[in-house]
Motif scaffolding. Structure first.
Motif, short mmCIF file in Angstrom:
data_model
loop_
_atom_site.label_atom_id
_atom_site.label_comp_id
_atom_site.label_asym_id
_atom_site.label_seq_id
_atom_site.Cartn_x
_atom_site.Cartn_y
_atom_site.Cartn_z
N LEU A 59 0.82 -1.21 0.00
CA LEU A 59 0.00 0.00 0.00
C LEU A 59 0.85 1.25 0.00
O LEU A 59 1.89 1.31 0.64
CB LEU A 59 -0.90 0.01 1.24
N GLY A 60 0.35 2.26 -0.69
CA GLY A 60 1.03 3.55 -0.69
C GLY A 60 0.34 4.49 -1.65
O GLY A 60 -0.40 4.06 -2.55
N ILE A 111 3.34 -0.85 4.02
CA ILE A 111 3.01 0.52 3.59
C ILE A 111 4.29 1.20 3.13
O ILE A 111 5.29 1.23 3.87
CB ILE A 111 2.35 1.31 4.73
N ILE A 112 4.27 1.74 1.93
CA ILE A 112 5.44 2.38 1.35
C ILE A 112 5.13 3.86 1.11
O ILE A 112 4.04 4.22 0.68
CB ILE A 112 5.87 1.68 0.03
N VAL A 136 7.40 2.10 5.53
CA VAL A 136 7.23 2.81 6.80
C VAL A 136 6.50 1.96 7.83
O VAL A 136 6.52 2.30 9.02
CB VAL A 136 6.50 4.15 6.59
N ALA A 137 5.87 0.87 7.42
CA ALA A 137 5.21 -0.03 8.36
C ALA A 137 4.88 -1.33 7.64
O ALA A 137 4.61 -1.32 6.44
CB ALA A 137 3.94 0.58 8.93
N LEU A 150 0.62 7.71 8.17
CA LEU A 150 1.96 7.33 7.72
C LEU A 150 2.30 7.88 6.34
O LEU A 150 3.47 8.09 6.02
CB LEU A 150 2.09 5.81 7.71
N THR A 151 1.29 8.09 5.51
CA THR A 151 1.56 8.49 4.12
C THR A 151 1.26 9.94 3.83
O THR A 151 1.63 10.45 2.77
CB THR A 151 0.74 7.62 3.14
N ARG A 152 0.59 10.61 4.76
CA ARG A 152 0.28 12.02 4.53
C ARG A 152 1.56 12.84 4.61
O ARG A 152 2.36 12.69 5.52
CB ARG A 152 -0.73 12.50 5.57
#
Length: 348
Positions: A78-79, A248-249, A255-256, A345-347
């Motif tokens: 995910l990302g 999660i990328i 990043v997780a 995490l992605t914001r």
């Protein structure tokens, strides 16, 4: 007059074919990941990525990532758009070399054993390229020949994937007449055609309407335990119920990663706790405000939630309330949803 769709090129003239596959079960030539006996009862790691990096001149598209996918898992990769998902999948499927690092799929090195990797995998790219004038079953027959499926097995495999992808009613439809949802189904049927051990699905629900997305996700969910799947998406809510684990990328870096429950448990709600008393809640609200906190009534009216500066402040707060004579019956750190974790995490 309705005739046959134009003949597809003969794969026998497209170069040397791979050895025919006759089994109707997933290919079994894959190696293990080298973990003898799968210690601790864990299945072997079918996808193993170690310090993988891909650079385009000054752009670092994939930045020293490491991850793994165990046998039978569905990993949600995910990302946000541009995070490096498609680049990573192109490296793992042998379409793009890495700048540095190592990746192994089904026990084979993607750089030095690329042909063996391709024999083990099925790949659904983000944009499925299909010949416009071929019919669905003709196209799958053609792809079966390219994949080296023996003539005696080709029709059986074609019919199996037509059924699995929900394409039986469309088998004689010309590809250019299909909706985007059915084109995705054809791409998935093609990916399954060679009985791969591993599937890479890059944004398989992109551009689909809600009903089409649900259909495609149901097809993917049915593969869990039967195939090892790496599924990329930028919409977590669509695939949360499909995946065994998520990675999660963001900006090329992981990043997780972990199961949805593991991520939710480890992330918490950044110091948010729910507190209830035995008895009226008003003394609790006053005590929290005296400590500089801003208590918010819970939706059921049973207590308050408060935001702490740090998770570690919770024990001191609880001790202070008890020492003040309050009968605390419930003191619980709150968790965040996976969607909230993903956004945090992605914001940027």
């Amino acid at each position: 007059m309705q005739g046959l769709a134009p003949r597809l090129p003969d794969p026998h003239r497209q170069g040397r074919r791979r050895k025919p596959t006759t089994s109707s079960t997933p290919t079994s030539r894959s190696r293990t990941d080298g973990r003898p006996g799968a210690p601790g009862g864990h299945p072997p790691r079918v996808i193993q990525v170690t310090h993988l990096t891909r650079r385009y001149h000054d752009l670092l598209a994939v930045d020293d990532i490491s991850l793994h996918v165990e046998q039978g898992e569905v990993l949600g990769f995910l990302g946000p758009n541009g995070a490096g998902k498609s680049t990573t999948i192109k490296i793992l499927t042998g379409f793009l070399p890495a700048t540095s690092g190592q990746a192994r799929v089904a026990g084979f090195d993607v750089a030095s054993e690329s042909l063996e990797v391709r024999r083990q995998i099925g790949y659904l790219p983000e944009n499925v390229a299909l010949p416009p004038d071929a019919r669905v079953d003709e196209y799958l027959d053609y792809r079966g020949r390219l994949k080296g499926i023996a003539a005696s097995e080709r029709g059986k495999r074609r019919d199996e994937v037509l059924e699995a992808a929900g394409l039986v009613p469309m088998r004689r439809r010309i590809l250019s007449q299909l909706s985007r949802g059915y084109r995705q189904r054809v791409g998935l049927a093609d990916a399954l055609l060679g009985n791969p051990n591993v599937l890479f699905l890059d944004e398989p629900t992109g551009g689909l309407d809600p009903a089409q997305r649900e259909d495609v996700l149901e097809l993917i969910a049915a593969l869990r335990g039967q195939r090892t799947v790496m599924l990329s998406s930028h919409v977590l809510s669509e695939i949360e119920g499909v995946c065994s684990r998520v990675a999660i990328i963001k900006e090329g870096r992981i990043v997780a990663q972990g199961s949805p429950s593991e991520l939710e448990e480890s992330a918490g709600r950044r110091g948010e706790v729910r507190i209830e008393l035995d008895g009226p809640r008003e003394p609790l609200g006053a005590a929290l405000r005296e400590r500089g906190l801003e208590p918010q009534p819970t939706s059921d009216g049973a207590g308050f939630s408060v935001q702490l500066a740090e998770d570690s402040d919770g024990p001191a707060l609880l001790a202070g309330l008890v020492n003040a004579g309050l009968a605390v019956r419930h003191f619980q750190p709150l968790t965040r949803s996976l969607q909230q974790i993903f956004l945090d995490l992605t914001r940027s």
